[in-house]
Structures are given as structure tokens and as C-alpha cells.
Design a protein around this motif. Structure first.
Motif, PDB file in Angstrom:
ATOM      1  N   ALA A 132       0.810  -1.152   0.022  1.00 37.59           N
ATOM      2  CA  ALA A 132      -0.059   0.024   0.126  1.00 37.59           C
ATOM      3  C   ALA A 132       0.889   1.301  -0.049  1.00 37.59           C
ATOM      4  N   LYS A 133       1.872   1.342   0.719  1.00 41.12           N
ATOM      5  CA  LYS A 133       2.771   2.360   0.820  1.00 41.12           C
ATOM      6  C   LYS A 133       3.815   2.655  -0.451  1.00 41.12           C
ATOM      7  N   ARG A 134       4.418   1.471  -0.795  1.00 38.05           N
ATOM      8  CA  ARG A 134       5.540   1.533  -1.825  1.00 38.05           C
ATOM      9  C   ARG A 134       5.082   1.161  -3.320  1.00 38.05           C
ATOM     10  N   GLY A 135       3.815   0.516  -3.297  1.00 36.42           N
ATOM     11  CA  GLY A 135       3.443  -0.010  -4.577  1.00 36.42           C
ATOM     12  C   GLY A 135       3.577  -1.458  -4.716  1.00 36.42           C
ATOM     13  N   ARG A 136       5.074  -1.837  -4.496  1.00 32.97           N
ATOM     14  CA  ARG A 136       5.438  -3.229  -4.692  1.00 32.97           C
ATOM     15  C   ARG A 136       6.396  -3.348  -3.464  1.00 32.97           C
ATOM     16  N   ALA A 137       6.280  -4.472  -2.778  1.00 32.28           N
ATOM     17  CA  ALA A 137       7.591  -4.972  -2.090  1.00 32.28           C
ATOM     18  C   ALA A 137       8.274  -6.204  -2.616  1.00 32.28           C
ATOM     19  N   ARG A 138       9.300  -5.931  -2.547  1.00 33.50           N
ATOM     20  CA  ARG A 138      10.347  -7.086  -3.156  1.00 33.50           C
ATOM     21  C   ARG A 138      10.872  -8.055  -2.006  1.00 33.50           C
ATOM     22  N   HIS A 139      10.987  -9.528  -2.242  1.00 32.77           N
ATOM     23  CA  HIS A 139      11.354 -10.213  -1.251  1.00 32.77           C
ATOM     24  C   HIS A 139      12.343 -10.903  -1.706  1.00 32.77           C
ATOM     25  N   VAL A 165      18.932  -6.061  -3.195  1.00 32.12           N
ATOM     26  CA  VAL A 165      18.378  -5.099  -4.398  1.00 32.12           C
ATOM     27  C   VAL A 165      19.438  -4.062  -4.990  1.00 32.12           C
ATOM     28  N   GLN A 166      20.348  -3.998  -4.071  1.00 31.61           N
ATOM     29  CA  GLN A 166      21.584  -3.298  -4.837  1.00 31.61           C
ATOM     30  C   GLN A 166      22.305  -3.927  -5.921  1.00 31.61           C
TER      31      GLN A 166
END
Length: 200
Positions: A132-139, A165-166
Motif C-alpha cells: 500500500a505504501k511503496r506500490g510493490r514490496a520485493r522479497h 536489491v543493490q
């Protein structure tokens, strides 16, 4: 592309759980690890466990146990590298990683990661869910990784890179979107374990 092999990442120190192996905690009469194995095993060509220390504590899994080659608990990327090095000995091109403390991840994880990788020279995909806050959350512990980039990852780790993710962003990594936000719920604390029991 050949079917990928799977690697379960269990190399963390579980400090918020008081130490030890989170994967060996009981959830509904099974260990977290056995639940993770049951979901990933049908989706991959072979399976290994990334863990450090005495491998005999996992003898009941009958899985090969591969340790980090980078010293000092360098995080999930070190486990990914260990998996890529193991995969190279198996003659395969890709690895799918899952976390040992996340028992409800999707049973179609691998097909969806492969679908998202179509057309990529070096398949590199992380699982993601709506946020909801970031649009998508990566795992970042759930991903598809190319063996061809293992030496690049080794250099990155030796240079101090620790954030998944870097490194994936530097190689134009993609995301595979899964609709169920709760599927990647992971057990970090005793309260999380109680919540996982309720989720069952």
C-alpha cells in the motif's frame, strides 16, 4: 532453459528468535524447514540447503548442505553465491532461492519467476507483492538467479555489497508479482511464530 535447482537459505543467525535455526522450529507438528521443502521440492530439478556450522543438524532433511564461501555472515547474497557455485557443479544455468523461515510462499513460485524472466540474457528475478505504501514490496530471498553472474556476485560481495536489491538493480533485475501479500510472511520472532500458527 533447463529446470532450475533450488536452494533454501538458512544461513542467518536468527537473533530476534534468540539464536539457533529458525527452520527447525515446530509449526503445526512440522518444522518450518520441512514445510518449505514440501513446497519447493516439486518445482526444481534438485535441492540443497545453505547453512553454516555443523551440517549434521540437518541430516533428517537428506539434503546436501552448502556453506557460505564469504566469511562473516554476509547476508542472503552470500547464500545465493553458495547456491550458484553448487549449481555450477550440477551443470544447470539457474537457481531459485527460498527462505527457511517462510512457510506459506506460493506453490507456483518457480513457474512465475521463469515467466517473468522470459527474454532476459541473464534471468534475474525477485518475487514481489503489492504494498500500500511503496506500490510493490520485493522479497529478496525469493528469486531466480543466473549461474553466469556468480563471479560478478563474488566480486560484489568482496567489495562489500550486502543489499540484494543493490546488486539485482545493477543487473536490470525484474520482479514477478504475486497477489497474496501474506504468502511471504516470515517468522522472525516468537510472536511471528504464534501468528503463523493462527494462519494455519
Amino acid at each position: 532453459m533447463k529446470q532450475p535447482v533450488g536452494v533454501i537459505l538458512a544461513g542467518g543467525r536468527a537473533t530476534r528468535m534468540g539464536g539457533g535455526d529458525k527452520g527447525l522450529l515446530q509449526l503445526g507438528g512440522q518444522t518450518l524447514l520441512s514445510r518449505v521443502i514440501d513446497r519447493i521440492d516439486p518445482q526444481v530439478a534438485a535441492l540443497a540447503l545453505n547453512a553454516n556450522g555443523d551440517p549434521t543438524r540437518f541430516r533428517d532433511t537428506r539434503l546436501p548442505v552448502i556453506a557460505d564461501s564469504i566469511d562473516g555472515f554476509a547476508g542472503p547474497l552470500a547464500g545465493v553465491l553458495a547456491g550458484l557455485d553448487w549449481a555450477a557443479t550440477q551443470g544447470v544455468d539457474t537457481v531459485v532461492t527460498v527462505a527457511a523461515d517462510t512457510p506459506f510462499y506460493p506453490c507456483d513460485l518457480v513457474p512465475q519467476l521463469l515467466l517473468a524472466s522470459e527474454g532476459m540474457a541473464h534471468p534475474l528475478v525477485l518475487a514481489a507483492t503489492p504494498d500500500a505504501k511503496r506500490g510493490r514490496a520485493r522479497h529478496p530471498t525469493f528469486g531466480l538467479w543466473p549461474v553466469a553472474l556468480r563471479d560478478d556476485l563474488r566480486r560484489a560481495l568482496q567489495d562489500g555489497v550486502r543489499k540484494v536489491v543493490q546488486w539485482t538493480d545493477a543487473h536490470a533485475g525484474r520482479e514477478a508479482l504475486f497477489a497474496d501479500e501474506s504468502a511471504f510472511f516470515n517468522v522472525n520472532t516468537p510472536a511471528d511464530l504464534a501468528h503463523a500458527e493462527a494462519m494455519l
